[in-house]
Design an enzyme around this catalytic site. Structure first.
Site, short mmCIF file in Angstrom:
data_model
loop_
_atom_site.label_atom_id
_atom_site.label_comp_id
_atom_site.label_asym_id
_atom_site.label_seq_id
_atom_site.Cartn_x
_atom_site.Cartn_y
_atom_site.Cartn_z
N GLU A 93 0.82 -1.20 0.00
CA GLU A 93 0.00 0.00 0.00
C GLU A 93 0.86 1.26 0.00
O GLU A 93 1.97 1.28 0.53
CB GLU A 93 -0.96 0.00 1.18
CG GLU A 93 -0.30 -0.17 2.53
CD GLU A 93 -1.33 -0.22 3.66
OE1 GLU A 93 -2.07 -1.21 3.71
OE2 GLU A 93 -1.39 0.71 4.46
N CYS A 106 3.56 8.52 0.73
CA CYS A 106 4.12 7.66 1.77
C CYS A 106 4.27 6.26 1.17
O CYS A 106 3.28 5.62 0.83
CB CYS A 106 3.16 7.65 2.96
SG CYS A 106 3.65 6.51 4.27
N CYS A 113 6.53 -6.73 7.65
CA CYS A 113 7.61 -6.20 8.49
C CYS A 113 7.87 -7.19 9.62
O CYS A 113 6.94 -7.85 10.09
CB CYS A 113 7.18 -4.84 9.06
SG CYS A 113 8.42 -4.06 10.11
N CYS A 117 6.46 -4.15 16.29
CA CYS A 117 5.92 -3.08 17.15
C CYS A 117 4.46 -3.43 17.48
O CYS A 117 3.67 -3.78 16.59
CB CYS A 117 5.99 -1.73 16.44
SG CYS A 117 7.68 -1.24 16.07
N CYS A 120 1.31 -1.68 15.68
CA CYS A 120 1.38 -1.45 14.23
C CYS A 120 0.79 -2.62 13.45
O CYS A 120 1.12 -3.78 13.69
CB CYS A 120 2.83 -1.24 13.83
SG CYS A 120 3.03 -0.98 12.06
N CYS A 334 -1.19 3.14 8.44
CA CYS A 334 -0.24 2.13 8.91
C CYS A 334 -0.58 0.67 8.62
O CYS A 334 -0.72 -0.14 9.54
CB CYS A 334 -0.01 2.31 10.40
SG CYS A 334 0.17 4.01 10.91
N1 SAH Z 1 9.50 1.00 10.32
C1 SAH Z 1 9.60 2.42 10.24
C2 SAH Z 1 8.64 3.04 9.23
C3 SAH Z 1 7.25 2.51 9.17
S1 SAH Z 1 6.19 2.94 10.51
C4 SAH Z 1 9.45 3.05 11.61
O1 SAH Z 1 9.27 2.32 12.57
O2 SAH Z 1 9.59 4.25 11.73
C5 SAH Z 1 5.94 4.66 10.32
C6 SAH Z 1 5.47 5.35 11.56
O3 SAH Z 1 4.11 5.02 11.85
C7 SAH Z 1 6.27 4.98 12.79
O4 SAH Z 1 6.55 6.12 13.56
C8 SAH Z 1 5.35 4.07 13.50
O5 SAH Z 1 5.67 3.99 14.84
C9 SAH Z 1 4.00 4.71 13.23
N2 SAH Z 1 2.86 3.84 13.42
C10 SAH Z 1 2.71 2.54 13.11
N3 SAH Z 1 1.51 2.08 13.47
C11 SAH Z 1 0.86 3.11 14.03
C12 SAH Z 1 -0.43 3.27 14.61
N4 SAH Z 1 -1.28 2.27 14.67
N5 SAH Z 1 -0.75 4.50 15.06
C13 SAH Z 1 0.12 5.53 14.99
N6 SAH Z 1 1.33 5.44 14.47
C14 SAH Z 1 1.71 4.25 14.00
#
Ligand code: SAH
Length: 346
Positions: A93, A106, A113, A117, A120, A334
């Protein structure tokens, strides 16, 4: 034999390939121009390339390495979320956002991944595979052609951990900023990482003009490790040290992203300790109310608390913004859209 991935090649590599194919070297410049400036989606459109060479090339990987599978429009803010299909059927996406200063895209850097986290959606099915530089580039080219626009900036903040696919990331950055090609300013590119320390230092050497964003989400090692398991491998102390080194080498301001999760990392004590942790680091903090994800039970912090959190950081002289959440009505947040698509189509 591995098929040629022409969109991932630098001009000099392309010229060498042409010589290997017993073609004239100057065809390299012509092809590079068709691919990166005119952004054609098929070899047939390359009018000054002889038919037999076009045929030879079409036996290689398709020029259109990402193909629009679907697009969802959020009419409230103009955000468009694309689902692209890759040559092996995988889905990624990409989100197009409209700002006052222009369009921003983006992009995803991996299929899935493996960073894990806990808030996420992108990490739920694990890592499927790396994206090639061509597949990162083509997310942008496909949208520019589809919308007939020229995008102003790129954020590598979609699905995936770009520093877990470092070589293709650098290739992507070099290709999209190549002055003989798309020539996007490196200052218009932002790479976001969960904190893979050695590649923070590498980026400061390989592409110091690119903007760096770090997903921080907590000022405490234990708490951070609970939401971001990768912190077990790269402890907070090492991460902050690498950030300081990065700013010393590049003189560039780092953005720290902080997703605010109700009752998890949003106390004012967190803000106080975050302020202390970041004091003296050339940076900016971006507060993001966490986007609720189907599979997780996190809820976002309310706006009043986010504002109070911001005030505390500002008392510590840390510039802080609250991120506007775009595209929520279309699951643009995300990795959620890809998950739903994959769930419904399996
Ligand atoms: N792996 C990289 C880039 C992808 S995530 C990273 O960790 O930075 C991009 C951003 O979106 C990151 O700051 C991540 O923490 C945030 N993110 C992911 N899922 C999210 C969610 N459910 N709500 C808010 N931010 C989120």
């Amino acid at each position: 034999m591995e098929k040629l991935d022409i969109k991932s090649l630098y001009l000099d590599e392309l010229e060498i390939k042409l010589l290997e194919l017993k073609e004239a070297k100057f065809r390299g410049k012509q092809l590079f121009d068709w691919i990166h400036n005119k952004k054609v989606r098929s070899y047939d459109a390359m009018k000054n390339i002889p038919k037999d060479l076009r045929t030879k090339l079409s036996e290689q990987k398709p020029l259109m390495v990402v193909e629009k599978a679907n697009a969802f429009h959020d009419d409230r803010d103009g955000t468009i979320k694309y689902l692209f299909k890759l040559h092996d059927g995988e889905i990624i996406e990409t989100v197009l956002m409209k700002y006052k200063y222009g369009y921003s895209v983006c992009i995803s850097s991996q299929v899935g991944c493996k960073m894990g986290c806990t808030f996420c959606a992108s990490t739920i099915g694990g890592l499927k595979r790396q994206l090639m530089a061509s597949e990162m580039l083509d997310q942008i080219y496909a949208i520019e052609v589809d919308q007939d626009i020229s995008i102003h900036s790129v954020v590598v903040m979609g699905t995936g951990e770009p520093f877990d696919n470092y070589d293709q990331l650098i290739r992507f950055i070099r290709l999209i900023s190549d002055e003989k090609g798309r020539h996007l300013s490196r200052r218009s590119i932002t790479v976001s990482t969960c904190g893979i320390v050695e590649n923070i230092i590498k980026l400061s050497i390989d592409a110091p003009q690119v903007n760096l964003a770090i997903s921080l989400h907590s000022p405490y090692q234990d708490e951070r490790k609970r939401v971001m398991p990768i912190a077990g491998k790269y402890p907070l102390e090492q991460l902050i040290e690498a950030c300081k080194k990065y700013t010393e080498t590049t003189n560039r301001r780092i953005t720290f992203e902080y997703s605010m999760i109700h009752s998890v990392n949003d106390s004012l004590q967190n803000a106080e300790d975050l302020g202390k942790l970041l004091s003296g680091v050339l940076c900016h903090v971006n507060l993001i109310p966490v986007n609720p994800v189907d599979e997780r039970d996190y809820t976002p912090t309310g706006l009043d608390r986010i504002k109070a959190f911001k005030n505390v950081l500002e008392k510590h002289h840390i510039p802080t913004t609250i991120r506007r959440s775009l595209g929520q009505s279309i699951d643009a947040a995300c990795g959620q859209l890809r998950n739903r698509y994959t769930k419904n189509n399996n």
